[in-house]
Design an enzyme around this catalytic site. Structure first.
Site, PDB file in Angstrom:
ATOM      1  N   SER A   6       0.803  -1.229   0.000  1.00  0.00           N
ATOM      2  CA  SER A   6       0.000   0.000   0.000  1.00  0.00           C
ATOM      3  C   SER A   6       0.837   1.281   0.000  1.00  0.00           C
ATOM      4  CB  SER A   6      -0.966   0.017   1.183  1.00  0.00           C
ATOM      5  OG  SER A   6      -0.268   0.151   2.388  1.00  0.00           O
TER       6      SER A   6
ATOM      7  N   HIS B 129       1.786   4.073   7.122  1.00  0.00           N
ATOM      8  CA  HIS B 129       1.225   4.944   6.089  1.00  0.00           C
ATOM      9  C   HIS B 129       1.747   6.364   6.270  1.00  0.00           C
ATOM     10  CE1 HIS B 129      -2.510   2.391   4.785  1.00  0.00           C
ATOM     11  NE2 HIS B 129      -1.385   1.956   4.275  1.00  0.00           N
TER      12      HIS B 129
ATOM     13  N   ASP C 211      -7.288   6.600   5.490  1.00  0.00           N
ATOM     14  CA  ASP C 211      -7.354   5.421   6.369  1.00  0.00           C
ATOM     15  C   ASP C 211      -8.532   5.397   7.332  1.00  0.00           C
ATOM     16  OD1 ASP C 211      -5.061   4.523   5.190  1.00  0.00           O
ATOM     17  OD2 ASP C 211      -3.741   4.988   6.871  1.00  0.00           O
TER      18      ASP C 211
END
Length: 168
Positions: free
Chosen positions: A53, A92, A117
């Protein structure tokens, strides 16, 4: 001569010496890991990314070295966070930061994801708090953790070596 025959031929004293050496290596690795914990102020100073990701910048199998000192978190930084309802931490990028004095609100998103998110946070949670952040990446070693991505454990707490495994 195969390994079993060599072990049979070893004297008890040689075997004890080998076991002692192995124990010292393991203790040394544990001490180094604990020193990294103190220097980074993070319960998990070294992590391995398990998903894609964050590609292309951070790839599956990359090893991240984290720091968790209290300097302000800024937009664009790569952080590792853990949501209370999820077992596995997530790595992230910080998308937005709102500083309300005593309260810090953080929104994250994977570089390779289409949306932020919020769907990964706890039910009803729209922002991360500073306490959710385990650390921020300050050094990346490409592919150094690739071995751990070959067969990820069912239980992320049983990861091998000194690295914790992450979904990003």
């Amino acid at each position: 001569m195969d390994m079993i025959e060599k072990l049979k031929d070893m004297k008890k004293r040689e075997m004890l010496l080998q076991v002692t050496n192995l124990g010292m290596v393991l203790c040394g690795a544990l001490i180094i890991y604990k020193v990294f914990m103190l220097l980074s102020n993070s319960e998990s100073p070294v992590v391995v990314v398990l998903s894609g990701s964050m590609e292309p910048g951070i790839r599956r199998g990359d090893l991240l070295v984290l720091s968790n000192w209290n300097s302000p978190i800024q937009t664009g930084e790569v952080v590792v966070y853990k949501v209370k309802e999820r077992e596995i931490p997530i790595v992230h990028r910080v998308l937005k930061v709102h500083d309300h004095g005593s309260q810090l609100e953080i929104l994250t998103k994977g570089d390779n994801n289409m949306v932020d998110d919020r769907g990964l946070y706890r039910t009803g949670q729209l922002w991360l708090n500073r306490s959710d952040i385990m650390g921020r990446a300050f050094f990346i070693v490409p592919y150094a953790g690739m071995v751990s991505t070959l067969n990820p454990p069912e239980n992320p707490r049983s990861s091998f070596g000194i690295s914790h495994q992450l979904h990003s």
